[in-house]
Design a protein around this motif. Structure first.
Motif: not given
Length: 734
Positions: A298-301, A352-361
């Motif tokens: 996953g990625i972090t934003v 068809e491709a997904f990824v886990t995204v974590r979003i932090i304010s």
């Protein structure tokens, strides 16, 4: 107009001064002024010394435009961009060279300046740029000017990678529209250069792109991106707002398409380009998009604020569109960039491709929180495909066999220290040698492209083919010894070759090893009592014989203008070469001597040290006062200390090769770097850098730094030597 260009090639405005000012569009003025601010003191114009007016201005602005293109494309510093400018005599159509952070991508830039915003790029310019690429691919570095030669090692390193990516960049102050003929020329080059993991692309940076970059430099606009999460996402409001859920990879690709490297402004690193790991990400996305989520962390934003927009029913875990203001990807830059690369290849598959995204304010978070999150998310351990072989019992059994049979070490876990060459080998070295020894050259070709191919499992995977039936320690060790012998022999031979021949020896190393393995054979290789190792004495002669056939066969099969590195990345072409070399050696026909391709041309001489150049040519009179000019970081750290003491920023030049600077603060002599180090020490700057570049920081008023003074002289010396050599050649020909 630059030296050596025709008016059609240069496509620049050479009108007079008064007319020039009236006709220059406002956008072009903005670009011109920005280029002058950024590069006037950075780009060498030594070859234009003594010249002024329109010629000088156009040459400088063209070079500065090429450097600015490098900054836009690679996010390098202004100094790095300026150092990559090679425009001038013997540039072969390349005005600047730039590299990705990973060193796996090469950018070849040709720039066209026009005061009136009407620069173009025609078929002649395209042919020149491609000719320059072929010169680099053939390793004809000695035919380029000294600026390119100083970058030769880095260029060689990129082109030697099987997964290298080359970008042909057209940078113009104009609309940037290419004719169909020009597009066809550039696309044909891409086909010729391509191979196993190797690609060439062309891009156009036009006037609008440069003006946009100028505006962003002055006032960067905050990035706003959209993340759409389907059912199953989670959120929290305390202590800080955050979301966690699945986002379509196609949306990530659009982030990069819209904002490029600016997405990573708060990340600890930019995109590294197509590294081996990133290439695997791209292949994973294109080959199995539905399974991508299972293999990715996953990625972090981070962002300032988050706006929520529900599609239908409002509530937790219902599909939601999140608009992220002032956003930055702080972990996962490689994934986002790889998503864009995959989208370029197969845009339809990424839906068809997904990824886990974590979003932090980060709104309302304490000071330092955002930086702490960025650091924490980028220091987690990364798993590579090779790591999974550590749980394969076969590797443990091979290590045991090495110890019991040979009394040698065999290491296969990442992080273990490789044994000394005489004491054993690693699984990477063993697998590479076994791939070269494999009867079909396909594995040598794949490994030449990327060592990641060694760990592929399954019916056609290299790991399964090499270790599916466990080879014994004696076979592995002797295979390694033979590969080492080939490597050593090639090292000796390469030093006697130049240009295309040297490039073939370098890029074809694994294929040459494969051919030598076929000649030596494997009879008795696994039997410890056999005399198989006695055949290693023949390896140097075999290597020379193989090379003597391989070099002319390359030109015979594929033409003298074929790309060397791409040929060795092409499985079909390599199979043809192997068959041709083995047949020629077996029949003894067209026997060739390697000395035919060996060169006695002297290597370009190295530039003497800065201080030696200055003293040998009396460039700075004894007694001249020099000033120390600290960088912004140094100024902040020690600026007050410098100004609060008499003579701390000044030194006097003395004719002493080792210690030419007499510091006014203590009356002692120092080398330029030694004096900078002494200043840092006296100022008690405890966080000082380990690298010191004193000659770049001591300035002669009105003349520039010591490096700049020496470099101007060196450019004149090299130019004069080239002129004399060419005149001598002309006289001999006549």
């Amino acid at each position: 107009m630059r030296s050596g260009q025709t008016g059609d090639e240069a496509a620049v405005d050479v009108s007079g001064g008064s007319r020039r000012g009236r006709e220059m569009p406002l956008e072009v003025q903005h670009i011109r002024d920005a280029l002058r601010r950024e590069f006037t003191s950075r780009i060498s114009m030594a070859d234009y010394e003594g010249r002024a007016g329109t010629d000088f201005d156009n040459a400088f602005l063209s070079r500065a435009l090429a450097a600015r293109a490098a900054r836009i494309l690679t996010d390098c510093s202004s100094d790095e961009a300026a150092a990559g400018v090679i425009d001038g005599r013997d540039d072969f159509g390349i005005d600047a060279v730039a590299f990705s952070a990973s060193g796996s991508e090469l950018w070849l830039i040709q720039a066209k300046w026009s005061d009136r915003g009407q620069a173009g790029f025609n078929t002649a310019a395209a042919h020149k740029l491609i000719h320059g690429l072929k010169k680099l691919d053939n390793r004809d570095f000695d035919q380029f000017n000294v600026r390119l030669q100083s970058l030769a090692d880095r260029v060689r390193g990129v082109l030697g990678l099987p997964t290298c990516k080359v970008f042909l960049i057209v940078a113009v102050v104009g609309e940037g529209r290419l004719s169909e003929e020009t597009e066809a020329i550039l696309k044909e080059a891409a086909i010729d250069f391509g191979g196993w993991g190797r690609t060439v692309e062309h891009r156009v940076l036009n006037q609008a792109a440069f003006h946009r970059a100028v505006r962003e430099d002055l006032a960067p606009e905050p990035i706003t991106i959209v993340a759409t999460m389907s059912e199953g996402w989670h959120s929290r409001e305390t202590p800080y707002q955050a979301f966690d859920g699945l986002v379509c990879v196609e949306e990530l690709a659009n982030w990069y398409a819209d904002h490029g490297e600016r997405l990573y402004d708060r990340n600890v690193r930019r995109s590294l380009g197509l590294t081996g790991v990133n290439q695997t990400l791209v292949e994973s996305l294109t080959d199995d998009p539905q399974g991508f989520w299972y293999r990715h962390n996953g990625i972090t934003v981070q962002c300032n604020t988050i706006e929520q927009e529900f599609f239908a029913q409002r509530g937790p875990s219902k599909p939601v569109r999140l608009t992220l203001h002032n956003a930055s990807v702080v972990n996962g830059a490689q994934t986002v960039t790889s998503a864009y690369r995959a989208y370029e290849r197969t845009p339809d598959a990424l839906g068809e491709a997904f990824v886990t995204v974590r979003i932090i304010s980060v709104n309302g978070t304490p000071e330092g929180f955002a930086k702490e999150i960025t650091k924490a998310t980028n220091t987690q351990n990364h798993m590579e495909r090779r790591d999974f072989i550590a749980i394969d019992e076969t590797q443990s059994l091979i290590r045991e066999d090495f110890r019991l049979t040979l009394d040698k070490e065999y290491v296969f876990k990442r992080g273990e220290i490789d044994p000394a060459p005489a004491s054993g080998c690693s699984v990477r070295e063993a697998a590479t040698a076994l791939a070269c020894a494999y009867p079909d050259p396909i594995l040598a070709v794949r490994v030449n492209g990327s060592t990641e191919a060694l760990w592929e499992e399954g019916p056609g995977g290299a790991y399964t083919r090499l270790f599916g039936k466990q080879p014994n320690a004696c076979q592995i060790w002797r295979t390694v010894l033979l590969m080492r012998a080939v490597r050593d022999a090639l090292h000796d031979v390469r030093s006697t070759l130049s240009g295309r021949s040297a490039s073939i020896a370098e890029s074809g190393a694994l294929l040459i090893a494969h051919i030598v393995f076929q000649l030596v054979g494997t009879d008795g290789i696994e039997e410890i009592d056999s005399e198989w190792e006695s055949g290693l004495n023949e390896v140097p002669a075999l290597v020379e014989g193989v090379l003597a056939q391989l070099i002319p066969l390359m030109d015979h099969f594929f033409g003298e203008g074929s790309y060397v590195t791409s040929t060795f990345a092409n499985e079909q072409r390599c199979q043809q070469l192997v068959t041709g070399v083995l047949q020629a050696l077996a029949e003894g026909t067209n026997v060739r001597d390697l000395t035919t391709f060996q060169s006695d041309i002297p290597k370009p001489r190295r530039r003497p040290s800065t201080v030696s150049l200055i003293i040998d040519h009396n460039l700075i009179p004894a007694g001249t006062r020099l000033e120390y000019q600290p960088s912004p970081t140094e100024e902040q750290a020690i600026g007050i200390w410098l100004r609060n003491g008499q003579g701390r920023s000044f030194a006097t030049w003395v004719d002493d090769r080792r210690r030419p600077l007499l510091w006014e603060a203590d009356g002692q002599r120092y080398s330029p770097s030694g004096l900078v180090t002494q200043i840092w020490r006296k100022a008690d700057w405890r966080e000082a850098w380990s690298a010191v570049q004193g000659p770049k920081q001591w300035y002669v008023p009105g003349e520039g730094s010591l490096v700049e003074i020496a470099e101007r002289l060196w450019q004149r010396i090299i130019t004069e030597e080239w002129s004399r050599e060419r005149e001598t050649t002309k006289d001999a020909d006549s």
